[in-house]
Design an enzyme around this catalytic site. Structure first.
Site, short mmCIF file in Angstrom:
data_model
loop_
_atom_site.label_atom_id
_atom_site.label_comp_id
_atom_site.label_asym_id
_atom_site.label_seq_id
_atom_site.Cartn_x
_atom_site.Cartn_y
_atom_site.Cartn_z
CB ALA A 1 -0.92 -0.03 1.21
CG MET B 1 3.19 4.01 5.15
SD MET B 1 4.31 5.43 5.21
CE MET B 1 5.50 4.87 6.44
CB SER C 1 8.01 8.39 12.26
OG SER C 1 7.29 9.60 12.28
CE LYS D 1 6.18 5.67 13.98
NZ LYS D 1 4.73 5.61 14.03
CG HIS E 1 7.58 9.55 16.91
ND1 HIS E 1 6.43 9.44 16.16
CD2 HIS E 1 8.37 10.42 16.24
CE1 HIS E 1 6.52 10.22 15.10
NE2 HIS E 1 7.69 10.83 15.14
CG ASN E 2 3.08 7.41 16.54
OD1 ASN E 2 4.20 7.66 16.11
ND2 ASN E 2 2.21 6.70 15.86
CD GLU F 1 2.37 12.10 14.77
OE1 GLU F 1 1.26 11.83 14.26
OE2 GLU F 1 3.40 11.45 14.54
CE LYS G 1 -4.69 5.43 10.41
NZ LYS G 1 -3.79 5.01 9.30
NE ARG H 1 -5.18 13.56 18.01
CZ ARG H 1 -4.37 13.07 17.08
NH1 ARG H 1 -4.76 12.00 16.39
NH2 ARG H 1 -3.18 13.60 16.84
#
Length: 484
Positions: free
Chosen positions: A12, A14, A130, A185, A188-189, A192, A262, A289
């Site tokens: 897909a 990525m 990322s 990761k 990190h998100n 973010e 997500k 959110r």
């Protein structure tokens, strides 16, 4: 026929971008997808035409096309699909072959999968990636962890395709054992989420509090991107605020104010609760959110509790600068909390994390890339055992200069009725972290009163616990002491 250097399952957005990136660096890549007749054919005859990219139409053909030890990267949906492919691949692989999960898998799954794959004689890598589609194509930030023996085999490819910063330093290095890469990761998100929420709150403050137009805010963010806030997210915010549709109207003004997610931000907040780390800013960003998704209820509530935000009467330019300083201060808190979570989890899971190296991995290619990360790298290079970023000399002195503006901005927002959960929670954390005596003595007394949970005393060594018969008719038995 020459065998491929690496295989990619899942082509897909990525997967395609990473494959093209690898091929552009001189590697031959085999590709496979769950719908090979459609997806693989379209890719090899389209974007991959004429390149050293080999289309395969069965898993056996895919595996047979790879150089040994086979390096197989999966860019597929996290969860059960990853386990399904592992089960399909293990019977046709050989000892020493390497499975790489480049998706956003939850780190406990990667811990489990690493142990399982290693028990079958193969190696496993959970690698956070990322940068989105553009980063994957031109150079992402990559955070690999898992089986240490796999690193020497994937390092040449990963460090060739990742982003580079000053001096050609690669934004990819070995993070640690089993789930360490995916944990980093995940954090990190989470950061973010925090960065995005902080920027959104600054935007709302200027929009609703100062009555600024998107064009005016576009200019502000353009200037901010020349300061300590220089970053990818500030840059794209500048662009978004200036973007007009085919009718010449600002596109942002037509976007519904409900945000999606997500799950990685939620995972970060849950991990912080599990570790007992006050990750307050990122937690508020996740909840913001969730609150945004309650659009219909918010519209109803706004009618029940109408409010008028008073017109701003001060020096607008000076206040915009105060907002910039408050944003920077809050951003420092977000990273301080994120790094505290990584340090605590490293002790829990036995990971030997390189905190300065992580800052370097985030310095380029990823969504949170910013100049600011260079200062974090310097802080941990100077003191690898640094307990909290706020205790580093540079960040301590910086925060001291920012606090007055930070308080001014949060106080204004509270009085005006403009929600700023991330700004205000960051300030509350700072005030709590820098307070020598919190009211938890009363809280512990309450716990001992109703549940005999005991307490420690300031005039006795730590580790000695006491219970008081507060009512005069309770017993002397106390509950066992433990931290959940």
């Amino acid at each position: 026929m020459k065998k491929s250097d690496i295989g990619m399952i899942g082509i897909a957005v990525m997967g395609q971008s990473l494959t093209l990136n690898m091929e552009s660096k001189g590697f031959t890549v085999s590709v496979y997808d769950m719908n090979p007749e459609q997806t693989v054919s379209a890719f090899v005859e389209g974007r991959a035409a004429g390149k050293n990219i080999v289309g395969t139409y069965s898993l056996q053909e895919f595996v047979d096309s790879l150089e040994k030890p086979r390096r197989i990267m999966m860019m597929i949906r996290a969860g059960q699909p990853v386990d399904d492919y592992i089960e399909k691949l293990l019977p046709i692989l050989e000892p020493g072959d390497i499975l790489i999960d480049g998706g956003n898998s939850h780190f406990p799954d990667t811990v489990r999968r690493t142990a399982y794959v290693e028990s079958k004689g193969m190696l496993y890598v959970g690698c956070g990636v990322s940068g989105g589609e553009e980063g994957a194509l031109k150079g992402p930030s990559m955070m690999p962890g898992g089986s240490p023996a796999a690193w020497e085999h994937v390092k040449p490819i990963f460090q060739a395709i990742c982003a580079k910063v000053e001096g050609g330093a690669a934004c990819c290095d070995w993070v640690g054992e089993n789930g360490a890469g995916h944990f980093v990761k995940m954090v990190h998100n989470g950061i973010e989420y925090g960065d995005m929420q902080l920027i959104c709150e600054a935007y709302q403050l200027m929009r609703d509090g100062l009555g600024m137009t998107p064009e005016e805010m576009h200019d502000v963010f353009a200037e901010w991107n020349k300061t300590e806030l220089d970053s990818y997210l500030i840059e794209i915010t500048r662009d978004i605020l200036g973007f007009k549709d085919e009718n010449g109207e600002i596109t942002l003004n037509h976007i519904l104010d409900t945000a999606g997610q997500k799950g990685t931000g939620k995972w970060t907040a849950v991990a912080a609760l599990d570790e007992g780390v006050p990750l307050t800013l990122i937690g508020e960003a996740v909840f913001a959110r969730c609150l945004s998704a309650m659009k219909n209820e918010r519209v109803t509530a706004s009618g029940v509790f109408p409010k008028t935000i008073p017109a701003f009467e001060g020096d607008r330019a000076a206040f915009i600068e105060a907002v910039r300083k408050a944003l920077y201060a809050s951003k420092i808190i977000s990273y301080a909390q994120g790094y505290t979570l990584m340090r605590t989890a490293a002790q829990t899971y036995g990971w030997n994390l390189n905190y300065g190296g992580i800052a370097l991995m985030w310095r380029g290619g990823c969504i949170i890339r910013s100049v600011f990360l260079g200062k974090i790298k310097e802080a941990y290079e100077k003191n690898p055992a640094l307990e909290n970023l706020l205790l580093d000399d540079y960040f301590a002195e910086t925060i001291k200069t920012l606090v007055p503006a930070w308080r001014e901005v949060v106080a204004y927002a509270v009085k005006a009725g403009i929600p700023m959960p991330a700004f205000s929670s960051a300030l509350a954390y700072f005030d709590g972290y820098t307070t020598a005596c919190l009211p938890a003595n009363l809280l512990q007394a309450q716990r001992d009163y109703f549940g005999a949970h005991t307490y420690e005393r300031i005039d006795c060594p730590r580790g000695q616990f006491f219970h008081t018969n507060w009512t005069g008719h309770g017993g002397d038995t106390s509950a066992s002491t433990y931290n959940a």
